[in-house]
Write an enzyme that holds these catalytic residues in place. Structure first.
Site, PDB file in Angstrom:
ATOM      1  N   LYS A  22     -53.840  39.217 -30.074  1.00 48.87           N
ATOM      2  CA  LYS A  22     -54.531  38.853 -29.110  1.00 48.87           C
ATOM      3  C   LYS A  22     -54.284  38.277 -27.751  1.00 48.87           C
ATOM      4  O   LYS A  22     -52.946  37.995 -28.037  1.00 48.87           O
ATOM      5  CB  LYS A  22     -55.415  37.039 -29.856  1.00 48.87           C
ATOM      6  CG  LYS A  22     -56.745  38.034 -30.790  1.00 48.87           C
ATOM      7  CD  LYS A  22     -57.786  36.987 -30.846  1.00 48.87           C
ATOM      8  CE  LYS A  22     -58.735  38.047 -31.849  1.00 48.87           C
ATOM      9  NZ  LYS A  22     -59.170  36.618 -33.253  1.00 48.87           N
ATOM     10  N   ARG A  54     -55.666  38.312 -40.478  1.00 39.75           N
ATOM     11  CA  ARG A  54     -56.926  39.642 -39.830  1.00 39.75           C
ATOM     12  C   ARG A  54     -55.837  40.497 -39.281  1.00 39.75           C
ATOM     13  O   ARG A  54     -55.845  39.909 -37.907  1.00 39.75           O
ATOM     14  CB  ARG A  54     -58.101  39.163 -39.315  1.00 39.75           C
ATOM     15  CG  ARG A  54     -58.676  40.364 -39.400  1.00 39.75           C
ATOM     16  CD  ARG A  54     -60.146  40.031 -38.382  1.00 39.75           C
ATOM     17  NE  ARG A  54     -60.992  40.409 -38.045  1.00 39.75           N
ATOM     18  CZ  ARG A  54     -61.187  41.349 -36.798  1.00 39.75           C
ATOM     19  NH1 ARG A  54     -59.712  41.463 -35.785  1.00 39.75           N
ATOM     20  NH2 ARG A  54     -62.243  42.440 -36.532  1.00 39.75           N
TER      21      ARG A  54
END
Ligand code: HH2
Length: 257
Positions: free
Chosen positions: A202, A238
């Site tokens: 991210k 994840r």
């Protein structure tokens, strides 16, 4: 949880699996490398992403999920028709980044199938969520939201034991918010359900390294954030780079005893 994006536009640049063959090979490779399940998604939720129709989303994921009938699969969708078909084809968990708010039929589909669900916090919607997100106390607000969505899911017939919760790293949060959510993850663990964290690649990780315009982060930074989340009680991570995360988490787990 290994990420299998069947999209042309995922933020992490790995949405190259529009061919079902490639996506299935990638998913099976992730399981071989130690993932416990794979999360198959046909719609990008990156900041600014345009929505796709249910028909298009289903066309992208259907063949992939069908061919993963014999392994643990999660379907990353907010649409009830996509979830229903994926569950028919053998998916085990519905990963809904809107926490059952986008499609009013979603809770019923999951309850009827007796499936697992992940409820994630998001402020706003992907198109606009990164426009100046402000919270008084991000952790308290995310916690209150997840508590309310858990109660809603149970009221719709989903078994509480089948629900996991996710603070939604990067979904309507600044870099500081994202790190604070992991720093104080114990406050979310206190809700009593397994916590899923998706920090992999991210942009906050790239921004932390000094690039204010970063749209992704490196594998090494992702692993660091995942281990920190694991240390604070996350049970599902994840990730895109399965091998690196499995090895790091195995080492962290050995230290934790
Ligand atoms: N992040 C993304 C997508 N789905 N689901 C959960 N539960 N938690 C997350 O943090 C999460 C998620 C975004 O990552 P990715 O799938 O790699 O990108 P894109 O949405 O652009 O396909």
């Amino acid at each position: 949880m290994g990420v299998v994006n069947v999209t042309p536009d995922s933020f992490s640049g790995d949405g190259i699996h529009l061919q079902p063959d490639a996506a299935v090979t990638e998913a099976r490779g992730m399981l071989d490398r130690g993932a416990a399940l794979v999360d198959v998604g046909g719609e990008s939720t990156r900041p600014g992403a345009a929505p796709v129709s249910a028909e298009e989303e289903l066309a992208r994921v259907e063949l992939v999920i069908e061919r993963l009938y014999d392994v643990p699969v999660s379907i990353d969708t907010s649409k009830a028709v996509v979830a229903r078909r994926a569950l028919e084809l053998g998916a085990d968990l519905v990963n809904d980044v809107t926490a059952l708010r986008f499609d009013e039929e979603m809770a019923g589909v999951i309850a009827d199938a007796g499936a697992y669900v992940c409820l994630m916090h998001m402020r706003g919607e992907p198109r606009t969520m990164q426009e100046n997100p402000v919270y008084d106390d991000v952790v308290s607000e995310v916690k209150r939201f997840l508590e309310e969505r858990l109660a809603y899911a149970v009221s719709q017939g989903i078994r509480e034991e089948y629900v996991c919760l996710d603070p939604g790293i990067g979904f309507g949060k600044t870099t500081a918010h994202n790190f604070e959510l992991v720093r104080r993850l114990d406050e979310l663990v206190a809700l009593g359900r397994p916590i899923l964290v998706g920090f992999s690649r991210k942009s906050s990780l790239g921004k932390l390294m000094g690039d204010p315009a970063a749209t992704t982060g490196t594998t090494a930074a992702s692993v660091g954030a995942a281990v920190a989340a694991f240390d604070r009680g996350a049970t599902i991570l994840r990730v895109h780079d399965v091998c690196e995360h499995v090895e790091a988490l195995r080492a962290a787990q050995a230290v934790a005893g």
